[in-house]
Design an enzyme around this catalytic site. Structure first.
Site, PDB file in Angstrom:
ATOM      1  N   GLY A   1       0.812  -1.218   0.000  1.00 54.48           N
ATOM      2  CA  GLY A   1       0.000   0.000   0.000  1.00 54.48           C
ATOM      3  C   GLY A   1       0.841   1.261   0.000  1.00 54.48           C
ATOM      4  N   CYS A   2       1.916   1.250   0.762  1.00 55.09           N
ATOM      5  CA  CYS A   2       2.784   2.436   0.848  1.00 55.09           C
ATOM      6  C   CYS A   2       3.489   2.692  -0.482  1.00 55.09           C
ATOM      7  CB  CYS A   2       3.796   2.271   1.978  1.00 55.09           C
ATOM      8  SG  CYS A   2       3.004   2.109   3.597  1.00 55.09           S
ATOM      9  N   THR A   3       3.859   1.624  -1.170  1.00 58.72           N
ATOM     10  CA  THR A   3       4.486   1.774  -2.485  1.00 58.72           C
ATOM     11  C   THR A   3       3.474   2.323  -3.483  1.00 58.72           C
ATOM     12  OG1 THR A   3       6.065   0.015  -2.029  1.00 58.72           O
ATOM     13  CG2 THR A   3       5.675   0.543  -4.349  1.00 58.72           C
TER      14      THR A   3
END
Length: 178
Positions: free
Chosen positions: A74-76
């Site tokens: 998700g952060c990527t």
């Protein structure tokens, strides 16, 4: 033998209860900052190892987004969405800053791998993350975005984000700030 097993089970139960209580208290942290308030100043190290002070961006709008961990799914996705739309996001004298509790080396690797074109700030001591986003049950920054205006006031807080479409919400707020 029965006493030793009982003792081990009791110890494991106490440890489990202690861990559960600890996790519950961590996840109960809420954002205490409010829209319209002055954004608290801070200084953190960037992915380039330079000290970055929030107040140095006075006169610019700041998209300050917190995320849990470098190089996670998700952060990527969120970072790449910011990267792919950076020209739109920064068109009106705006800077984008990503913050997590990862260290400078982790940020540098993440930035290089994903070809990120904005600054990542390291908060390994978790001071800024606690103040702005709170910490999740694992001691990482919660995903929260703050839009700070040219005078250092918090114009908008997004406590929940769609990692691929969030940039559109940010653009809408920035447009309204013109």
């Amino acid at each position: 033998s029965g006493g030793a097993v009982y003792s081990i089970r009791r110890r494991n139960l106490l440890f489990s209860l202690s861990l559960l209580f600890s996790l519950a208290s961590c996840s109960a942290q809420e954002i205490t900052l409010k829209e319209g308030a002055l954004a608290p100043d801070f200084t953190l190290s960037s992915d380039e190892g330079k000290l970055v002070k929030l107040s140095a961006f006075k006169g610019k709008n700041v998209v300050l987004y917190f995320y849990p961990k470098d190089q996670t799914s998700g952060c990527t996705k969120e970072a790449c969405s910011m990267r792919d739309n950076l020209a739109l996001l920064t068109a009106d004298n705006t800077v984008v800053l990503g913050v997590s509790v990862d260290n400078v080396d982790s940020h540098k690797a993440f930035k290089e791998k994903e070809k990120l074109n904005f600054t990542l700030l390291a908060d390994p001591d978790k001071v800024v993350s606690k103040q702005y986003s709170g910490l999740n049950a694992f001691g990482m920054s919660k995903p929260v975005t703050f839009i700070i205006d040219k005078n250092g006031l918090i114009k908008k807080i997004f406590p929940k984000v769609d990692v691929t479409e969030h940039y559109k919400e940010i653009l809408s707020v920035l447009k309204d700030m013109k």
